[in-house]
Enzyme design. Structure first.
Site, mmCIF file in Angstrom:
data_model
loop_
_atom_site.group_PDB
_atom_site.id
_atom_site.type_symbol
_atom_site.label_atom_id
_atom_site.label_comp_id
_atom_site.label_asym_id
_atom_site.label_seq_id
_atom_site.Cartn_x
_atom_site.Cartn_y
_atom_site.Cartn_z
ATOM 1 N N ASP A 45 0.985 -0.617 0.045
ATOM 2 C CA ASP A 45 0.016 -0.043 0.286
ATOM 3 C C ASP A 45 0.605 0.754 -0.057
ATOM 4 O OD1 ASP A 45 -2.559 -1.453 -0.217
ATOM 5 O OD2 ASP A 45 -2.643 -1.069 1.796
ATOM 6 N N ASN A 169 -5.831 5.138 11.221
ATOM 7 C CA ASN A 169 -7.436 5.851 12.258
ATOM 8 C C ASN A 169 -8.201 4.628 13.019
ATOM 9 O OD1 ASN A 169 -10.184 7.546 11.899
ATOM 10 N ND2 ASN A 169 -10.073 5.098 11.456
ATOM 11 N N ALA A 190 -3.982 11.154 21.430
ATOM 12 C CA ALA A 190 -3.981 10.969 23.264
ATOM 13 C C ALA A 190 -4.480 12.310 23.465
ATOM 14 C CB ALA A 190 -2.360 10.929 22.761
#
Length: 277
Positions: A45, A169, A190
């Site tokens: 990818d 994600n 975070a």
């Protein structure tokens, strides 16, 4: 038909590229790196992301195909031992049942960076972009459709396309979205929640007709990463994010269902219930 090939650079990918050129030449396909009709990515990818950004200015007239030389990729649906079949199908450009090839279009992210010194710059992302603090936490105001939504403080923000929702994600707890849905997803990295800063704490999925803006609340060194490209930035006024008008085109010579890829990549078994170890 004119084509171009980008490979990962490892031995097997380079060897497959040479094989593809030889087979394609025998089928009358023409190699054209400047104005191809089809761009073949040989690798993973990451190689597809490189191919996408190399030809990002020609998205309206280019389709992509991927051969994976490692683990199954979300953009690469062909295996190395199928290269001869792929070349044949590309040359024929029509299956016996007249169903394939099919054109599949995926949504992209457009982000417009308004810099204090550089003015406005526009970027397109296939997978996602992230904004992170370099020396300190990121402090920013998030507006949705020009109205204040939240004040963010944390390590950073990730914004993904539907096809990129299975990447960074997902590791942030975001949802996986089918690529047929034109949308963008914002996920927190975070985040810090206290009396001053409070965030929603879950990812947001915005439709095509919505946009959101990121406004820094103080002078800070930040790192903007668009897919695989790092862009250091010192000061900016805002980043506007929305579903891009452009789409990326993939050409399918056989079925490549999105949920099959999700199942095989994350659950580890095929359509027969057999685990692929």
């Amino acid at each position: 038909m004119k084509y171009a090939v980008l490979n990962r650079g490892d031995d097997i990918s380079v060897s497959l590229t040479e094989t593809f050129h030889r087979l394609a030449n025998g089928q009358g396909l023409i190699c054209d790196d400047e104005e191809p009709e089809i761009v073949l990515s040989i690798g993973g990818d990451g190689t597809m992301l490189q191919a996408f950004h190399r030809y990002v200015g020609q998205l309206d007239r280019i389709a992509f195909v991927g051969i994976h030389t490692g683990h199954l990729g979300f953009y690469a649906d062909w295996k190395p031992n199928e290269i001869e079949l792929l070349v044949q199908l590309m040359a024929e450009n029509r299956s016996k049942d007249q169903i394939y090839p099919r054109i599949v279009k995926y949504p992209l992210i457009e982000l417009q960076l308004d810099g204090e010194d550089t003015g406005k710059r526009t970027y397109i992302a296939l997978n996602e972009f992230t904004l992170k603090g370099v020396e300190n936490t990121l402090v920013a105001q998030i507006d949705i459709n020009d109205e204040l939504f939240e004040m963010f403080r944390g390590d950073g923000i990730c914004v993904s396309t539907p096809s990129g929702s299975t990447a960074y994600n997902k590791s942030l707890g975001g949802a996986m979205v089918h690529p047929s849905i034109p949308s963008i997803q914002l996920a927190e990295i975070a985040s810090i929640n206290n009396r001053v800063f409070r965030t929603l704490g879950s990812s947001l999925i915005l439709p095509k007709h919505h946009h959101f803006d990121i406004h820094p609340r103080k002078k800070q060194k930040l790192l903007l990463t668009v897919d695989h490209v790092n862009i250091p930035i010192d000061h900016f006024r805002s980043i506007r994010c929305r579903v891009a008008d452009q789409t990326v085109t993939f050409i399918r010579y056989r079925p490549f269902p999105f949920w099959n890829r999700v199942r095989e990549a994350f659950l580890g078994y095929d359509e027969h219930g057999h685990y692929n170890v």
